[in-house]
Design an enzyme around this catalytic site. Sequence first.
Site, PDB file in Angstrom:
ATOM      1  N   CYS A  87     -17.327 -24.112 -42.935  1.00 35.56           N
ATOM      2  CA  CYS A  87     -17.589 -23.791 -44.421  1.00 35.56           C
ATOM      3  C   CYS A  87     -16.218 -24.256 -45.116  1.00 35.56           C
ATOM      4  O   CYS A  87     -15.032 -24.122 -44.233  1.00 35.56           O
ATOM      5  CB  CYS A  87     -18.144 -22.466 -44.598  1.00 35.56           C
ATOM      6  SG  CYS A  87     -17.989 -21.764 -46.208  1.00 35.56           S
ATOM      7  N   ARG A 113     -23.198 -23.395 -58.395  1.00 32.23           N
ATOM      8  CA  ARG A 113     -23.817 -22.501 -57.583  1.00 32.23           C
ATOM      9  C   ARG A 113     -23.379 -21.021 -58.117  1.00 32.23           C
ATOM     10  O   ARG A 113     -24.507 -20.299 -57.734  1.00 32.23           O
ATOM     11  CB  ARG A 113     -22.939 -22.651 -56.212  1.00 32.23           C
ATOM     12  CG  ARG A 113     -23.129 -24.067 -55.637  1.00 32.23           C
ATOM     13  CD  ARG A 113     -23.441 -24.031 -54.264  1.00 32.23           C
ATOM     14  NE  ARG A 113     -23.724 -22.880 -53.516  1.00 32.23           N
ATOM     15  CZ  ARG A 113     -23.552 -22.727 -52.332  1.00 32.23           C
ATOM     16  NH1 ARG A 113     -22.723 -23.485 -51.707  1.00 32.23           N
ATOM     17  NH2 ARG A 113     -23.836 -21.518 -51.974  1.00 32.23           N
ATOM     18  N   LYS A 127     -24.646 -12.912 -59.250  1.00 26.39           N
ATOM     19  CA  LYS A 127     -25.202 -13.815 -58.239  1.00 26.39           C
ATOM     20  C   LYS A 127     -25.516 -13.461 -56.775  1.00 26.39           C
ATOM     21  O   LYS A 127     -26.598 -13.290 -56.124  1.00 26.39           O
ATOM     22  CB  LYS A 127     -24.222 -15.019 -57.794  1.00 26.39           C
ATOM     23  CG  LYS A 127     -24.695 -16.112 -56.804  1.00 26.39           C
ATOM     24  CD  LYS A 127     -23.804 -17.130 -56.662  1.00 26.39           C
ATOM     25  CE  LYS A 127     -22.185 -16.672 -56.054  1.00 26.39           C
ATOM     26  NZ  LYS A 127     -22.530 -16.698 -54.108  1.00 26.39           N
ATOM     27  N   ASN A 128     -24.319 -12.460 -56.421  1.00 24.81           N
ATOM     28  CA  ASN A 128     -24.567 -11.912 -54.948  1.00 24.81           C
ATOM     29  C   ASN A 128     -25.274 -10.677 -55.196  1.00 24.81           C
ATOM     30  O   ASN A 128     -25.532 -10.262 -53.681  1.00 24.81           O
ATOM     31  CB  ASN A 128     -23.003 -11.657 -54.447  1.00 24.81           C
ATOM     32  CG  ASN A 128     -22.360 -12.989 -54.224  1.00 24.81           C
ATOM     33  OD1 ASN A 128     -22.866 -13.972 -54.195  1.00 24.81           O
ATOM     34  ND2 ASN A 128     -20.881 -12.694 -54.343  1.00 24.81           N
ATOM     35  N   ASP A 159     -12.969 -13.071 -54.216  1.00 21.71           N
ATOM     36  CA  ASP A 159     -13.620 -14.238 -54.980  1.00 21.71           C
ATOM     37  C   ASP A 159     -12.928 -14.537 -56.345  1.00 21.71           C
ATOM     38  O   ASP A 159     -13.011 -15.603 -56.945  1.00 21.71           O
ATOM     39  CB  ASP A 159     -15.284 -13.662 -55.569  1.00 21.71           C
ATOM     40  CG  ASP A 159     -16.019 -13.614 -54.151  1.00 21.71           C
ATOM     41  OD1 ASP A 159     -17.298 -13.434 -54.241  1.00 21.71           O
ATOM     42  OD2 ASP A 159     -15.572 -14.479 -53.061  1.00 21.71           O
ATOM     43  N   ARG A 196     -16.941 -18.227 -40.458  1.00 24.25           N
ATOM     44  CA  ARG A 196     -17.756 -17.258 -40.999  1.00 24.25           C
ATOM     45  C   ARG A 196     -18.847 -16.875 -40.185  1.00 24.25           C
ATOM     46  O   ARG A 196     -20.059 -17.370 -40.228  1.00 24.25           O
ATOM     47  CB  ARG A 196     -18.455 -17.524 -42.592  1.00 24.25           C
ATOM     48  CG  ARG A 196     -17.078 -17.943 -43.500  1.00 24.25           C
ATOM     49  CD  ARG A 196     -17.756 -18.157 -44.840  1.00 24.25           C
ATOM     50  NE  ARG A 196     -18.399 -17.012 -45.704  1.00 24.25           N
ATOM     51  CZ  ARG A 196     -18.886 -17.230 -46.733  1.00 24.25           C
ATOM     52  NH1 ARG A 196     -19.024 -18.520 -47.383  1.00 24.25           N
ATOM     53  NH2 ARG A 196     -19.479 -16.164 -47.421  1.00 24.25           N
TER      54      ARG A 196
HETATM   55  C1  EPZ Z   1     -20.292 -12.107 -49.291  1.00 26.76           C
HETATM   56  O1  EPZ Z   1     -19.952 -13.287 -48.282  1.00 26.76           O
HETATM   57  C2  EPZ Z   1     -20.404 -12.821 -50.559  1.00 26.76           C
HETATM   58  N1  EPZ Z   1     -21.450 -13.979 -50.762  1.00 26.76           N
HETATM   59  C3  EPZ Z   1     -18.847 -14.004 -51.000  1.00 26.76           C
HETATM   60  O2  EPZ Z   1     -19.048 -14.573 -52.168  1.00 26.76           O
HETATM   61  C4  EPZ Z   1     -17.859 -12.799 -50.792  1.00 26.76           C
HETATM   62  O3  EPZ Z   1     -16.405 -13.535 -50.898  1.00 26.76           O
HETATM   63  C5  EPZ Z   1     -17.981 -11.911 -49.606  1.00 26.76           C
HETATM   64  O4  EPZ Z   1     -19.066 -11.141 -49.372  1.00 26.76           O
HETATM   65  C6  EPZ Z   1     -16.727 -10.726 -49.490  1.00 26.76           C
HETATM   66  O5  EPZ Z   1     -16.694 -10.016 -48.532  1.00 26.76           O
HETATM   67  C7  EPZ Z   1     -22.534 -13.207 -50.982  1.00 26.76           C
HETATM   68  O6  EPZ Z   1     -22.700 -12.019 -51.370  1.00 26.76           O
HETATM   69  C8  EPZ Z   1     -23.734 -14.212 -51.037  1.00 26.76           C
HETATM   70  P1  EPZ Z   1     -18.592 -10.705 -45.525  1.00 26.76           P
HETATM   71  P2  EPZ Z   1     -20.132 -12.645 -46.870  1.00 26.76           P
HETATM   72  O7  EPZ Z   1     -19.574 -10.662 -44.458  1.00 26.76           O
HETATM   73  O8  EPZ Z   1     -21.389 -11.655 -46.616  1.00 26.76           O
HETATM   74  C9  EPZ Z   1     -16.307 -11.571 -41.576  1.00 26.76           C
HETATM   75  C10 EPZ Z   1     -18.908 -16.065 -53.558  1.00 26.76           C
HETATM   76  O9  EPZ Z   1     -17.883 -16.883 -53.833  1.00 26.76           O
HETATM   77  N2  EPZ Z   1     -17.369 -11.453 -40.672  1.00 26.76           N
HETATM   78  O10 EPZ Z   1     -18.522  -9.543 -46.268  1.00 26.76           O
HETATM   79  O11 EPZ Z   1     -20.558 -14.036 -45.971  1.00 26.76           O
HETATM   80  C11 EPZ Z   1     -16.247 -12.827 -42.327  1.00 26.76           C
HETATM   81  O12 EPZ Z   1     -15.674 -13.847 -41.472  1.00 26.76           O
HETATM   82  C12 EPZ Z   1     -18.908 -15.728 -52.117  1.00 26.76           C
HETATM   83  O13 EPZ Z   1     -19.889 -15.655 -54.231  1.00 26.76           O
HETATM   84  C13 EPZ Z   1     -17.506 -11.434 -39.363  1.00 26.76           C
HETATM   85  O14 EPZ Z   1     -16.516 -11.571 -38.618  1.00 26.76           O
HETATM   86  O15 EPZ Z   1     -18.961 -12.087 -46.309  1.00 26.76           O
HETATM   87  C14 EPZ Z   1     -15.224 -12.217 -43.245  1.00 26.76           C
HETATM   88  O16 EPZ Z   1     -13.759 -12.513 -42.860  1.00 26.76           O
HETATM   89  C15 EPZ Z   1     -18.059 -16.309 -51.243  1.00 26.76           C
HETATM   90  N3  EPZ Z   1     -18.817 -11.324 -38.736  1.00 26.76           N
HETATM   91  C16 EPZ Z   1     -15.240 -10.693 -43.430  1.00 26.76           C
HETATM   92  O17 EPZ Z   1     -16.182 -10.442 -42.239  1.00 26.76           O
HETATM   93  C17 EPZ Z   1     -19.939 -11.307 -39.156  1.00 26.76           C
HETATM   94  O18 EPZ Z   1     -20.874 -11.155 -38.661  1.00 26.76           O
HETATM   95  C18 EPZ Z   1     -16.295 -10.329 -44.597  1.00 26.76           C
HETATM   96  O19 EPZ Z   1     -17.363 -11.317 -44.825  1.00 26.76           O
HETATM   97  C19 EPZ Z   1     -20.042 -11.121 -40.661  1.00 26.76           C
HETATM   98  C20 EPZ Z   1     -18.638 -11.361 -41.408  1.00 26.76           C
END
Ligand code: EPZ
Length: 432
Positions: A116, A395, A22-23, A304, A121
């Site tokens: 969320c 989803r 998916k991702n 995840d 996030r």
């Molecule tokens: C991706 O989410 C995945 N979603 C998530 O999968 C997955 O859990 C996550 O990466 C893992 O890191 C998709 O790929 C569509 P991040 P994403 O940016 O990109 C912080 C599922 O169940 N952060 O890697 O939103 C954030 O808060 C989903 O399939 C900032 O602070 O996650 C988090 O603590 C859930 N500022 C950390 O970084 C930003 O601008 C990692 O988030 C961006 C992120």
Amino acid sequence: MAKLVISGPNKLEGEVLISGAKNSALAIIVAAAMAPEESVLINVPRNLDVFFMTKILEELGVKVWFDGDGLHVDGSTLSSHQVPYNLARRMRASFYVAGLLLARLGVAEVPLPGGCALGSRPVDYHIKGFQNLGAQISIEHGYMKAQAASLSGCKNYINRSSVGTTVNLMLAASTAEGTTILENPAKEPEVVDLAICLNSMGARIRGAGTDVIRIDGVKRLRGTEHTIIPDRIEAGTYALAAAITQGRVLLRNVVTDHLRAPLLKLEEAGAIISEGPNELEIAVPQRMQAVDLETAAYPGFPTDLQQPFMAMLTLAEGTSVIRETIFDRFRFVDELRRMGADLKVERDTAIVRGVSGLTGAPVEATDLRAGAALVLAGMAAEGTTEVGGVEMIDRGYERLEEKLRALGAKISREGDEKDPEELARELDYLCP
Ligand code: EPZ
């Protein structure tokens, strides 16, 4: 609203074919729209998130259609730079289109992701990266408004590993003038898959999966045909379904290297894992043992799979300590407690005392992976479990109950069947 009705306990035995990731698909569908030509994407999972993303791109003028095995994406008619709130609010990954719109149209108006089920996030790293590429950004009325006559390559350090930030900046930088260096990018396999796809479209991206990604901007991208990698999180979920039911399951179409951390943890807990070229078998002849785990960015233990793993540990022998470092993902603990789990949460840490059995109960999926975890618990629990909020699970899991039934689970979907379009109109804010 539909629900999944499960009766247990039931050992799972047999084999299951893992769908495309998916991702990876969500990022690559947007990437395909970077070209003013048609691309064909193979092995795209048919789940709600993919459906939402295709709808968002259609709203922007992109032609997107399934034909047999392939999802066709033609970016030649991309025309609008305004992402509709009613669609974007349903899925955080909609923010990826910001990189596409800035690169293709030089302007983007994208709703900021709201609150969320996984906690706060932010997208501050994305915004900083776009500014470093030369975009002017304003935040108005819940939208990020970005514009840039042209994007220029830059050096960008990403404060912490972020999949979405890495994806968005790879998209925007692939046709920027000059070279962009992304330091401390996410190393997830989905990021590598995206780079492979963009390079097949004529981009020049090196270092995906390492600590530094170098992107030499090119004038334009062309259409491609790309096969999406298998979904490591779906695979891990089915491995955990075998573990929690003390069954024996062969997973087909997996990249076992993408699952190294969870597989090592499963072996530590007593599972017997045998690996083939693109398959793996997990056998669990007796009760699993407690293990400690801490989530981390790839190649660490994936956040995840934390919730499905916790479900399995509620029945393990001994006490486990789980530390969740990425998101706030313990909101579903109360649902597990309703089934008899013995859990204690202190800030980012959960203490799981294994119990000898769970009992079925009506429970509610608070988010996608929590929903999967509750289904796993229901298959091991004594009696009937009803999991509400199944559209959350839809989803990220293609044909979940069909695949589980083929493994011997007693599971059915009840309540009003809705097609994704109808469902999309009903869903509240869902973001994972
Ligand atoms: C991706 O989410 C995945 N979603 C998530 O999968 C997955 O859990 C996550 O990466 C893992 O890191 C998709 O790929 C569509 P991040 P994403 O940016 O990109 C912080 C599922 O169940 N952060 O890697 O939103 C954030 O808060 C989903 O399939 C900032 O602070 O996650 C988090 O603590 C859930 N500022 C950390 O970084 C930003 O601008 C990692 O988030 C961006 C992120």
